[in-house]
Design an enzyme around this catalytic site. Structure first.
Site, PDB file in Angstrom:
ATOM      1  N   HIS A   1      -8.041  -6.071  11.738  1.00  0.00           N
ATOM      2  CA  HIS A   1      -6.768  -5.358  11.539  1.00  0.00           C
ATOM      3  C   HIS A   1      -6.082  -5.795  10.253  1.00  0.00           C
ATOM      4  CE1 HIS A   1      -6.963  -4.359  15.950  1.00  0.00           C
ATOM      5  NE2 HIS A   1      -7.561  -5.550  15.975  1.00  0.00           N
TER       6      HIS A   1
ATOM      7  N   SER B   1      -3.104  -3.257 -19.169  1.00  0.00           N
ATOM      8  CA  SER B   1      -2.117  -2.188 -19.107  1.00  0.00           C
ATOM      9  C   SER B   1      -1.535  -2.008 -20.494  1.00  0.00           C
ATOM     10  CB  SER B   1      -1.020  -2.575 -18.120  1.00  0.00           C
ATOM     11  OG  SER B   1       0.195  -1.954 -18.464  1.00  0.00           O
TER      12      SER B   1
ATOM     13  N   LYS C   1      -1.300  -7.728 -17.098  1.00  0.00           N
ATOM     14  CA  LYS C   1      -2.152  -7.064 -16.122  1.00  0.00           C
ATOM     15  C   LYS C   1      -3.645  -7.232 -16.374  1.00  0.00           C
ATOM     16  CE  LYS C   1      -0.633  -3.785 -13.663  1.00  0.00           C
ATOM     17  NZ  LYS C   1      -0.450  -3.690 -12.219  1.00  0.00           N
TER      18      LYS C   1
ATOM     19  N   GLU D   1     -11.612   0.495  -8.519  1.00  0.00           N
ATOM     20  CA  GLU D   1     -10.819   1.664  -8.124  1.00  0.00           C
ATOM     21  C   GLU D   1     -11.613   2.948  -8.320  1.00  0.00           C
ATOM     22  OE1 GLU D   1      -6.526   1.243  -9.653  1.00  0.00           O
ATOM     23  OE2 GLU D   1      -7.640  -0.357 -10.655  1.00  0.00           O
TER      24      GLU D   1
END
Ligand code: ARG
Length: 467
Positions: free
Chosen positions: A157, A278, A284, A291
């Site tokens: 979970h 970024s 970043k 992704e």
């Protein structure tokens, strides 16, 4: 001007929109190698059966080799007015060879031709995917062996469950990919029958030998029903289904990489090669490759859904709808190939943040099950009662805002008087993972065994390929 290949009964050429909707050459040129291979096998069989002369067969075969060389060199002009790869190749063949080229299409139709080409393409691609998946399994198993004892949090979970190890976690994906390879192998077995010779739909009156062409093209046997041969695409559906499940596995892993690399988790570090910065936030390091693996899964599943819908309403046998099988199949399998390659790169370069992992492994009372098991083993308590007692101790620790190991013996004894000092030994995460020695469990010795088993299996496969 009407079509030179089939325009005998036509007075005019197609409307521009007709050409636009009908032509598949822009995408089915991807089949050129398979198309030429199939034609060579076909004409060799025609000659063997005395259906064409060996002189014509030789001229056609040499001509096909010349077309092959032109396409390979990028010197071939593909033409939309010739619709598809089959007619582009044959038309150029006629320019090179002359009228004898017209004998190639004896006892054949584009319907069995395209079914054959597609099977060959999917089969070639599935074989390449299998090799890539084996490579990814190898990368994962190596990493797993190196980090068999690296304690990390195990979740159910997405809540702290029990400590596990990084190696154990990675091996879970090795298993999934093993089943993915099994699904591709199953699909390959069923796919490996040759439709060539089914002709348009009903077979042919020429004395062809379908076993010869099947064998020449590496198929196990010819397909047994000519209608089925030109009308089904279940081989492509199966490959897409296997690809979709595999893509879903990669997507789940990609999602974990995205979570793990976010500073709030900080469990893993990707290399610069598989991250990007970024344009506005200088700090970043975005896991773009992961992704994109996650995102591209949509295209793979989409191709499966699209082809199922294309096929679902088609009466026997061939219908032009089936030309719509190609872009999805090409795109989905090539997309999967790219995703596997990206995953293998990420896995090889990724490094676990061992300290953070270990610390995170103990959060959320992750050794509560170890405590309950201790009560069962040492105090002979029934597990249900031990579960209840442990729950109360966890509640106490939670009220005090501390981990289980930070409670005093007196505090524990206030819940269960029979508890002794010994209990503290099982509350550590290292000890917890070491104790889970059941087959397939998270104990580092077990993880090492499983990693070595996979590495040996993969090495054996590489030494003696199945095909
Ligand atoms: N380009 C066609 C396809 O991909 C080839 C078969 C055409 N057959 C026909 N009867 N028009 O399906």
């Amino acid at each position: 001007m009407s079509n030179t290949m089939w325009g005998g009964r036509f007075n005019s050429g197609p409307d521009a929109i007709m050409e636009e909707i009908n032509a598949s050459i822009d995408f089915d040129k991807a089949l050129w190698r398979q198309d030429i291979r199939g034609s060579k096998a076909h004409v060799a069989m025609l000659a063997k059966q005395g259906i064409v002369t060996s002189a014509d067969a030789k001229a056609i075969t040499d001509g096909l080799s010349a077309v092959h060389a032109e396409i390979e060199a990028g010197e071939f002009t593909f033409s939309r007015s010739l619709e598809d790869i089959h007619m582009n190749v044959e038309s150029r063949l006629a320019e090179i060879v002359g009228p004898a080229a017209g004998r190639l299409h004896t006892a054949r139709s584009r319907n069995d031709q395209v079914a054959t080409d597609m099977r060959l393409w999917v089969r070639d691609t599935v074989d390449a995917l299998d090799a890539q998946l084996a490579d990814l399994q190898g990368a994962l198993a190596e990493k797993a062996l190196a980090h068999a004892g690296a304690v990390m949090p195990g979740f159910t979970h997405l809540q702290s469950a029990q400590p596990t190890t990084f190696g154990h976690h990675l091996l879970a994906y090795v298993e999934m990919l093993g089943r993915d390879r099994g699904r591709f192998a199953d699909a390959r077995r069923r796919m490996n029958e040759c439709p060539l010779g089914a002709a348009a739909l009903a077979g042919t009156s020429f004395p062809i030998d379908r076993r010869t062409t099947a064998e020449a093209l590496g198929f196990d046997r010819p397909t047994a029903n000519s209608l089925d041969s030109v009308s089904d695409r279940d081989f492509a559906l199966e490959a897409l289904a296997a690809a979709s499940i595999c893509a879903v596995h990669l997507s789940r892993f990609a999602e974990e990489i995205v979570l793990w690399t976010t500073p709030q988790f900080g469990l893993v570090r990707l290399s610069d090669k598989f991250t990007s910065g970024s344009s506005i936030m200088p700090q970043k390091r975005n896991p773009d490759a992961a992704e994109l693996v996650r995102g591209k899964t949509g295209r793979v599943i989409g191709a499966l859904t699209a082809l199922l819908v294309v096929i679902k309403g088609l009466p026997m046998s061939y219908a032009k709808d089936m030309q719509e099988d190609k872009e999805g199949v090409f795109d989905a399998l090539q997309t999967l190939s790219l995703c596997i390659a990206a995953m293998a790169g990420m896995v090889r370069d990724m490094e676990p943040e061992l300290k953070t992992m270990k610390k995170a492994a103990g959060l959320g009372y992750a050794t509560a099950t170890d405590l309950a098991d201790w009560l069962v083993r040492t105090l002979k308590m029934p597990f249900r009662q031990a579960h209840h007692v442990t729950g109360r101790i966890v509640g106490l620790a939670s009220d005090n805002g501390v981990g289980l190991e930070k409670l005093s013996l007196a505090e524990m004894q206030a819940v269960e008087p029979a508890i002794t000092q010994d209990v503290f030994a099982v509350l550590g995460v290292e000890r917890s993972v070491r104790s889970r020695v059941s087959y397939g469990g998270t104990a580092p010795v077990e993880v090492k065994k499983q990693a070595r088993r996979w590495l040996a299996k993969l090495a054996q496969e590489a030494a003696a390929p199945a095909r």
